[in-house]
Design a protein around this motif. Structure first.
Motif, short mmCIF file in Angstrom:
data_model
loop_
_atom_site.label_atom_id
_atom_site.label_comp_id
_atom_site.label_asym_id
_atom_site.label_seq_id
_atom_site.Cartn_x
_atom_site.Cartn_y
_atom_site.Cartn_z
N GLY A 177 0.81 -1.21 0.00
CA GLY A 177 0.00 0.00 0.00
C GLY A 177 0.85 1.26 0.00
N ASN A 178 1.97 1.23 0.73
CA ASN A 178 2.87 2.39 0.77
C ASN A 178 3.45 2.72 -0.60
N SER A 179 3.69 1.70 -1.42
CA SER A 179 4.27 1.95 -2.73
C SER A 179 3.32 2.74 -3.62
N THR A 208 12.87 11.33 1.64
CA THR A 208 13.92 10.86 2.53
C THR A 208 13.45 10.84 3.98
N VAL A 209 12.71 11.87 4.39
CA VAL A 209 12.29 12.00 5.79
C VAL A 209 11.40 10.85 6.22
N ILE A 210 10.37 10.54 5.42
CA ILE A 210 9.41 9.50 5.81
C ILE A 210 10.06 8.11 5.89
N PRO A 211 10.82 7.67 4.87
CA PRO A 211 11.49 6.37 4.99
C PRO A 211 12.47 6.31 6.15
N ALA A 212 13.14 7.44 6.46
CA ALA A 212 14.10 7.45 7.57
C ALA A 212 13.38 7.18 8.89
N ALA A 213 12.25 7.84 9.10
CA ALA A 213 11.48 7.63 10.33
C ALA A 213 10.95 6.20 10.40
N SER A 214 10.45 5.71 9.26
CA SER A 214 9.92 4.34 9.23
C SER A 214 11.02 3.32 9.52
N LEU A 225 2.35 2.91 10.19
CA LEU A 225 2.64 4.32 10.46
C LEU A 225 2.99 5.06 9.17
N ARG A 226 3.81 4.44 8.33
CA ARG A 226 4.22 5.08 7.08
C ARG A 226 3.03 5.32 6.17
N PHE A 227 2.10 4.37 6.12
CA PHE A 227 0.93 4.52 5.26
C PHE A 227 0.12 5.75 5.66
N PHE A 228 -0.14 5.89 6.96
CA PHE A 228 -0.99 6.99 7.40
C PHE A 228 -0.26 8.34 7.38
#
Length: 417
Positions: free
Chosen positions: A338-340, A356-362, A392-395
């Motif tokens: 779903g994230n893709s 970059t920010v979102i994948p780093a947090a995930s 978390l990444r999805f939302f």
């Protein structure tokens, strides 16, 4: 009377065209990914045994993290920035970026091979595997700049044949990386024959700096995202042992196979969005995300029913150890799929830095939870960490996309006519 859905699609040429391209892309990846997942990997597992197979999977994970981050995101950068070069009538920059990506990939993989104590001959084979993967990943963009998913399908037929030949003939004669390399070379040869992308001018233009900046953000995010995909191997190996790598890989075999098969469909969406043929308002974005979640639940249902039988068929020697983890592992992978999709829309509407920010947090959440939980509850901990970080990444993508679309002063309606 025709169903309403088909009447709507028939009235909108772009939807009809995109639906056809979705099907062509799905067929293309079903062939190549199916050959790799159903022939090459099972043959490797049979010939190498659980321990050596787990070691090979770790190496393949390193190669994929590096090369897909650099090659696939060079593709995304080309699509996102293509209009800049078309509007200015200039050509260049991307051949130079391809050289940078190729050298970086080979260098990083070579360092890993040396540090892991790999034999020189096998290390060279892995480096060639990495190089051809980067070239293949980028050259396939030729059929997305000028959208032609029929040629993309043919290219994947060549890739499929390469995997099958590699599985049944090369594994017994040469080192395992040459099986992947053969498939890559077959695909590259067709792309070079069917397009001019490999022969574009090697030239630096005035757009290089901004293109390189955009590419850097995408590579950073792609590296972190792909690292999340393969991080389980790097966490499980030192904490639980290499045999557990095989167990977890088999537990996620079916849903990750679906993930690989469906990921290029997000590329079709990016092709259309980047060319301005489709755009989103808030309502459409929310509806797309609801559809993505429904799609994820359907994939999850397939993974825990049909997927169990398929996994047992292809991995009879490891299935019993992997079976308890299949359902929970599939939840995390389904959310990752779903994230893709919603991440593709965010790429088109939000600033590149978020890639970059979102994948780093995930990744930080996944890594922290995996290490903490794997030490106490084993592979269950890795499964729980995957579900938490992907959810978390999805939302976050959902919230960011909704906010970015809302910031537009005059959202453009979808160009369907």
């Amino acid at each position: 009377m025709k169903p309403r859905f088909f009447e709507e699609v028939g009235r909108h040429p772009v939807l009809l065209s995109m639906s056809a391209d979705f099907l062509l892309s799905l067929a293309a990846v079903a062939l190549s990914t199916g050959a790799m997942q159903l022939f090459l990997y099972p043959q490797m597992a049979l010939k190498l045994g659980p321990v050596e197979y787990g070691e090979v999977l770790t190496v393949v994970g390193v190669v994929n993290v590096v090369t897909l981050s650099l090659g696939n995101n060079l593709t995304s950068s080309r699509l996102v920035r293509q209009h800049v070069y078309e509007d200015s009538g200039e050509a260049g920059d991307f051949q130079a970026l391809l050289v940078v990506s190729s050298v970086a990939s080979v260098g990083i993989v070579a360092v890993y091979c040396a540090l892991s104590g790999m034999a020189l001959a096998e290390g060279v084979a892995v480096a060639v595997f990495a190089l051809t993967t980067v070239l293949k990943s980028y050259y396939l963009v030729a059929f997305r700049i000028v959208i032609d998913y029929r040629k993309n399908l043919v290219a994947n037929v060549f890739l499929c044949v390469g995997y099958v030949v590699g599985a049944f003939f090369l594994l017994g004669l040469f080192s395992w990386p040459w099986s992947f390399t053969l498939a890559n070379i077959a695909c590259i040869a067709y792309v070079m024959k069917a397009s001019r992308i490999a022969f574009e001018p090697f030239r630096i233009t005035r757009h290089f700096r901004s293109t390189f900046k955009s590419y850097s953000y995408l590579v950073g995010g792609g590296l972190l995202g792909n690292l999340s995909t393969y991080l389980d191997r790097f966490i499980v190996n030192p904490i639980l042992g290499v045999a557990s790598v095989s167990t977890y890989t088999v537990a996620t075999f079916f849903p990750k196979g679906l993930s690989l098969a469906l990921a290029p469909l997000a590329g079709v969406l990016l092709s259309y969005v980047s060319q301005g043929r489709i755009s989103f308002d808030k309502r459409k974005f929310i509806l797309v995300n609801v559809a993505i979640l429904v799609f994820c639940f359907v994939l999850l249902a397939f993974s825990v029913t049909l997927g169990r039988w398929i996994t047992q068929f292809f991995y009879p020697t490891i299935y019993d150890e992997a079976e308890p983890y299949i359902a929970l592992a599939a939840v995390g992978v389904a959310l990752g799929i779903g994230n893709s999709y919603n991440g593709t829309v965010v790429l088109a509407v939000a600033a590149p830095v978020w890639q970059t920010v979102i994948p780093a947090a995930s990744l930080a959440i996944y890594f922290g939870l995996s290490v903490a939980l794997a030490s106490s509850i084993g592979l269950w901990g890795v499964c729980y960490a995957s579900v938490a970080s992907n959810a978390l990444r999805f939302f976050v993508n959902l919230a960011l996309g909704f906010w970015a679309i809302g910031k537009r002063e005059a959202p453009v309606e979808e160009q369907l006519c």
